[in-house]
Design a protein around this motif. Sequence first.
Motif, PDB file in Angstrom:
ATOM      1  N   GLN A  42       0.827  -1.204   0.000  1.00  0.00           N
ATOM      2  CA  GLN A  42       0.000   0.000   0.000  1.00  0.00           C
ATOM      3  C   GLN A  42       0.866   1.261   0.000  1.00  0.00           C
ATOM      4  OE1 GLN A  42      -3.153  -0.577  -0.415  1.00  0.00           O
ATOM      5  NE2 GLN A  42      -3.735   1.585  -0.532  1.00  0.00           N
ATOM      6  N   SER A  43       2.006   1.206   0.686  1.00  0.00           N
ATOM      7  CA  SER A  43       2.930   2.346   0.680  1.00  0.00           C
ATOM      8  C   SER A  43       3.452   2.597  -0.728  1.00  0.00           C
ATOM      9  CB  SER A  43       4.104   2.087   1.630  1.00  0.00           C
ATOM     10  OG  SER A  43       3.665   1.889   2.945  1.00  0.00           O
ATOM     11  N   GLY A  44       3.798   1.529  -1.437  1.00  0.00           N
ATOM     12  CA  GLY A  44       4.276   1.667  -2.809  1.00  0.00           C
ATOM     13  C   GLY A  44       3.217   2.263  -3.727  1.00  0.00           C
ATOM     14  N   ILE A  45       1.967   1.854  -3.543  1.00  0.00           N
ATOM     15  CA  ILE A  45       0.876   2.371  -4.381  1.00  0.00           C
ATOM     16  C   ILE A  45       0.707   3.874  -4.166  1.00  0.00           C
ATOM     17  CG2 ILE A  45      -1.627   2.307  -4.700  1.00  0.00           C
ATOM     18  CD1 ILE A  45      -1.485  -0.717  -4.104  1.00  0.00           C
ATOM     19  N   LEU A  46       0.775   4.319  -2.904  1.00  0.00           N
ATOM     20  CA  LEU A  46       0.601   5.747  -2.613  1.00  0.00           C
ATOM     21  C   LEU A  46       1.774   6.573  -3.146  1.00  0.00           C
ATOM     22  CD1 LEU A  46      -0.923   5.802   0.989  1.00  0.00           C
ATOM     23  CD2 LEU A  46      -2.074   6.112  -1.183  1.00  0.00           C
ATOM     24  N   HIS A  47       2.995   6.059  -3.019  1.00  0.00           N
ATOM     25  CA  HIS A  47       4.150   6.784  -3.550  1.00  0.00           C
ATOM     26  C   HIS A  47       4.105   6.848  -5.077  1.00  0.00           C
ATOM     27  CE1 HIS A  47       6.689   7.799  -0.098  1.00  0.00           C
ATOM     28  NE2 HIS A  47       6.258   6.680   0.463  1.00  0.00           N
ATOM     29  N   ALA A  48       3.650   5.783  -5.705  1.00  0.00           N
ATOM     30  CA  ALA A  48       3.519   5.801  -7.167  1.00  0.00           C
ATOM     31  C   ALA A  48       2.477   6.824  -7.601  1.00  0.00           C
ATOM     32  CB  ALA A  48       3.143   4.407  -7.675  1.00  0.00           C
ATOM     33  N   GLU A  49       1.424   6.970  -6.807  1.00  0.00           N
ATOM     34  CA  GLU A  49       0.389   7.954  -7.130  1.00  0.00           C
ATOM     35  C   GLU A  49       0.948   9.377  -7.059  1.00  0.00           C
ATOM     36  OE1 GLU A  49      -3.373   8.913  -8.420  1.00  0.00           O
ATOM     37  OE2 GLU A  49      -2.468   6.932  -8.155  1.00  0.00           O
ATOM     38  N   GLU A  50       1.947   9.585  -6.215  1.00  0.00           N
ATOM     39  CA  GLU A  50       2.580  10.897  -6.107  1.00  0.00           C
ATOM     40  C   GLU A  50       3.752  11.060  -7.065  1.00  0.00           C
ATOM     41  OE1 GLU A  50       3.525  10.903  -1.933  1.00  0.00           O
ATOM     42  OE2 GLU A  50       1.688  11.983  -1.442  1.00  0.00           O
ATOM     43  N   LYS A  51       3.909  10.125  -8.002  1.00  0.00           N
ATOM     44  CA  LYS A  51       4.966  10.147  -9.034  1.00  0.00           C
ATOM     45  C   LYS A  51       6.363   9.913  -8.465  1.00  0.00           C
ATOM     46  CE  LYS A  51       1.680  11.406 -11.882  1.00  0.00           C
ATOM     47  NZ  LYS A  51       1.022  10.404 -12.741  1.00  0.00           N
ATOM     48  N   ASP A  52       6.437   9.429  -7.226  1.00  0.00           N
ATOM     49  CA  ASP A  52       7.736   9.095  -6.642  1.00  0.00           C
ATOM     50  C   ASP A  52       7.997   7.612  -6.910  1.00  0.00           C
ATOM     51  OD1 ASP A  52      10.048   8.895  -5.215  1.00  0.00           O
ATOM     52  OD2 ASP A  52       9.184   9.380  -3.253  1.00  0.00           O
ATOM     53  N   TYR A  53       8.376   7.321  -8.151  1.00  0.00           N
ATOM     54  CA  TYR A  53       8.450   5.923  -8.580  1.00  0.00           C
ATOM     55  C   TYR A  53       9.655   5.182  -7.996  1.00  0.00           C
ATOM     56  CZ  TYR A  53       4.806   7.220 -11.870  1.00  0.00           C
ATOM     57  OH  TYR A  53       3.634   7.655 -12.425  1.00  0.00           O
ATOM     58  N   LYS A  54      10.731   5.899  -7.683  1.00  0.00           N
ATOM     59  CA  LYS A  54      11.906   5.226  -7.114  1.00  0.00           C
ATOM     60  C   LYS A  54      11.597   4.700  -5.710  1.00  0.00           C
ATOM     61  CE  LYS A  54      15.492   7.580  -9.762  1.00  0.00           C
ATOM     62  NZ  LYS A  54      16.713   8.417  -9.713  1.00  0.00           N
ATOM     63  N   THR A  55      10.966   5.528  -4.901  1.00  0.00           N
ATOM     64  CA  THR A  55      10.576   5.070  -3.555  1.00  0.00           C
ATOM     65  C   THR A  55       9.517   3.978  -3.653  1.00  0.00           C
ATOM     66  OG1 THR A  55      10.971   7.315  -2.755  1.00  0.00           O
ATOM     67  CG2 THR A  55       9.766   5.841  -1.303  1.00  0.00           C
ATOM     68  N   ALA A  56       8.584   4.134  -4.594  1.00  0.00           N
ATOM     69  CA  ALA A  56       7.540   3.120  -4.781  1.00  0.00           C
ATOM     70  C   ALA A  56       8.165   1.778  -5.157  1.00  0.00           C
ATOM     71  CB  ALA A  56       6.565   3.574  -5.863  1.00  0.00           C
ATOM     72  N   PHE A  57       9.184   1.806  -6.012  1.00  0.00           N
ATOM     73  CA  PHE A  57       9.852   0.560  -6.420  1.00  0.00           C
ATOM     74  C   PHE A  57      10.437  -0.165  -5.218  1.00  0.00           C
ATOM     75  CE2 PHE A  57      13.550  -1.892  -7.688  1.00  0.00           C
ATOM     76  CZ  PHE A  57      13.068  -2.626  -8.770  1.00  0.00           C
ATOM     77  N   SER A  58      11.067   0.584  -4.296  1.00  0.00           N
ATOM     78  CA  SER A  58      11.673  -0.057  -3.123  1.00  0.00           C
ATOM     79  C   SER A  58      10.606  -0.701  -2.234  1.00  0.00           C
ATOM     80  CB  SER A  58      12.491   0.955  -2.323  1.00  0.00           C
ATOM     81  OG  SER A  58      11.655   1.976  -1.814  1.00  0.00           O
ATOM     82  N   TYR A  59       9.449  -0.036  -2.085  1.00  0.00           N
ATOM     83  CA  TYR A  59       8.367  -0.624  -1.285  1.00  0.00           C
ATOM     84  C   TYR A  59       7.784  -1.861  -1.960  1.00  0.00           C
ATOM     85  CZ  TYR A  59       8.006   3.061   2.251  1.00  0.00           C
ATOM     86  OH  TYR A  59       8.240   3.894   3.318  1.00  0.00           O
ATOM     87  N   PHE A  60       7.594  -1.797  -3.274  1.00  0.00           N
ATOM     88  CA  PHE A  60       7.083  -2.965  -4.006  1.00  0.00           C
ATOM     89  C   PHE A  60       8.057  -4.141  -3.898  1.00  0.00           C
ATOM     90  CE2 PHE A  60       4.638   0.138  -6.846  1.00  0.00           C
ATOM     91  CZ  PHE A  60       3.468  -0.071  -6.154  1.00  0.00           C
ATOM     92  N   PHE A  61       9.349  -3.819  -3.901  1.00  0.00           N
ATOM     93  CA  PHE A  61      10.353  -4.880  -3.783  1.00  0.00           C
ATOM     94  C   PHE A  61      10.282  -5.554  -2.416  1.00  0.00           C
ATOM     95  CE2 PHE A  61      14.723  -6.298  -2.775  1.00  0.00           C
ATOM     96  CZ  PHE A  61      14.880  -7.233  -3.782  1.00  0.00           C
ATOM     97  N   GLU A  62      10.126  -4.751  -1.346  1.00  0.00           N
ATOM     98  CA  GLU A  62       9.983  -5.315   0.001  1.00  0.00           C
ATOM     99  C   GLU A  62       8.735  -6.191   0.090  1.00  0.00           C
ATOM    100  OE1 GLU A  62      11.999  -5.130   2.558  1.00  0.00           O
ATOM    101  OE2 GLU A  62      13.463  -3.810   1.623  1.00  0.00           O
ATOM    102  N   ALA A  63       7.629  -5.709  -0.479  1.00  0.00           N
ATOM    103  CA  ALA A  63       6.387  -6.489  -0.456  1.00  0.00           C
ATOM    104  C   ALA A  63       6.549  -7.775  -1.269  1.00  0.00           C
ATOM    105  CB  ALA A  63       5.242  -5.650  -1.022  1.00  0.00           C
ATOM    106  N   PHE A  64       7.246  -7.680  -2.400  1.00  0.00           N
ATOM    107  CA  PHE A  64       7.459  -8.871  -3.242  1.00  0.00           C
ATOM    108  C   PHE A  64       8.253  -9.929  -2.493  1.00  0.00           C
ATOM    109  CE2 PHE A  64      10.393 -11.105  -6.139  1.00  0.00           C
ATOM    110  CZ  PHE A  64       9.468 -11.836  -6.866  1.00  0.00           C
ATOM    111  N   GLU A  65       9.297  -9.512  -1.787  1.00  0.00           N
ATOM    112  CA  GLU A  65      10.109 -10.484  -1.036  1.00  0.00           C
ATOM    113  C   GLU A  65       9.280 -11.164   0.051  1.00  0.00           C
ATOM    114  OE1 GLU A  65      13.639  -8.430   0.345  1.00  0.00           O
ATOM    115  OE2 GLU A  65      14.772  -9.409  -1.257  1.00  0.00           O
ATOM    116  N   ALA A  66       8.426 -10.398   0.730  1.00  0.00           N
ATOM    117  CA  ALA A  66       7.596 -10.979   1.796  1.00  0.00           C
ATOM    118  C   ALA A  66       6.600 -11.977   1.218  1.00  0.00           C
ATOM    119  CB  ALA A  66       6.865  -9.868   2.543  1.00  0.00           C
ATOM    120  N   PHE A  67       5.900 -11.599   0.159  1.00  0.00           N
ATOM    121  CA  PHE A  67       4.889 -12.481  -0.436  1.00  0.00           C
ATOM    122  C   PHE A  67       5.529 -13.682  -1.129  1.00  0.00           C
ATOM    123  CE2 PHE A  67       2.113  -8.474  -0.816  1.00  0.00           C
ATOM    124  CZ  PHE A  67       1.529  -8.725   0.415  1.00  0.00           C
ATOM    125  N   ASN A  68       6.694 -13.473  -1.729  1.00  0.00           N
ATOM    126  CA  ASN A  68       7.385 -14.565  -2.410  1.00  0.00           C
ATOM    127  C   ASN A  68       7.806 -15.638  -1.420  1.00  0.00           C
ATOM    128  OD1 ASN A  68       8.658 -15.909  -4.604  1.00  0.00           O
ATOM    129  ND2 ASN A  68      10.621 -15.062  -3.971  1.00  0.00           N
TER     130      ASN A  68
END
Length: 453
Positions: A244-270
């Motif tokens: 959810q943090s990654g989605i909100l950062h992506a909405e604010e066009k902060d894609y680099k920070t969003a990528f790091s959050y998506f990566f953390e979420a991916f590792e947890a779910f994986n």
Amino acid sequence: MTSRVMERPPVSGFNEFLIGKDAAASLSSSSSSAAYPTNETLAIALENKESNPGEAIALLREILYHPSSTSEVLRIKEQAIAALSEILSQEKKAEELRSLLTDLRPYFSLVPKAKTAKIVRGIIDAVAKIPGTSELQISLCREMVEWTRSEKRMFLRQRVEARLASLLMDSKEYAEALSLLTNLVREVRRLDDKLLLVDIDLLECKLHFSLRNLPKAKAALTAARTAANAIYVPPAQQGTIDLQSGILHAEEKDYKTAFSYFFEAFEAFNALGDPRAVFCLKYMLLCKIMTNQADDVGSLISSKAGLEYTGVELDAMKAVAEAYSKRSLKDFEEASSTFREQLEQDPIVHRHLSSLYDTLLEQNLCRLIEPFSRVEISHISELIGLPIDAVEKKLSQMILDKKFAGTLDQGAGCLIIFDDVKPDGIYPSTLETISNISKVVDSLYLKSAKIMA
């Protein structure tokens, strides 16, 4: 002191509540021939689960409706409920699951409240596995909320209400879901149930994001993080927070920070084998595309983690990345039509790709009109491969946004491009000179005032 012993409800009355008067009568007449609930009986039912589900269901019901209620029998019945829920879910018998939850209410009075909550949530989860049962789930949750209110089971009611709010949000009944969550947040904060508070705050964040209220969505996410920092949060829950943090950062066009959050979420779910991992990887690829790093998409997909999730979701993002690398609107539209379900029906991807398409279209139009001072709109339409109306609308929008200087001659069907007027530097210099002279005059006035004084 006098000890009070809780009396067990009469067997006949228990059966009447559990399965109805007619079934209770037939059960009492055949109770001598019914199999006594044992581990062996349960094992036989589980063996028939795949080969003969009908017989397994009948045997499990026989275990559940047996009048005995010793501690060992209650334990076996609990296992039978879990097995019966699983079989009914596999057989897609949602209505039978609903009636099972209603029939088990007298049984819930014989077991601890924690086990009751576990069984109720398990049956609701079993209904959720059956596709097309969202309305039934909402109705079932409403019934359970009313029952928990009457039985004064507050903790179970709060969890069922949170589930109901989630279902209402999925059904786009945002007003009712928001009202339910507002009351629930106030109540849970008073009780200081941190784990449930994290769930509710996350739900509230998703709800406000769906309503496009980003400030409140960020506030709810911050509240969820604050509550999560005070307790141990399961990995799946932490992954949801990061997603959810990654989605909100992506909405604010902060894609680099969003990528790091998506990566953390991916590792947890994986690590958990959660199916949401593929969506996290998909959003990681989206961030790469939006930051003009479309060439990195192929390496991410071909990595060890990416190869595990090869499928249409990643193929869709790969097609978009290739179209963006070529700056080809035609390939972009082909990818959107080929992978419509993966791109347009995912609201997060669709929102960002829409802005990406507009940017790509503007870049292509600027490149095409650059050599001309006057050009027919139909010619631009042929060059870019889009309908004349769409090209004309976009050109007028770009002129209003001052992306280039020009005007549309709709009578002749032409676009007239003006030369870029270089700003004359004499006017700013004159204004600067006048400003400096004003300062000198002010300074001289102050000095003369001191001398005269």
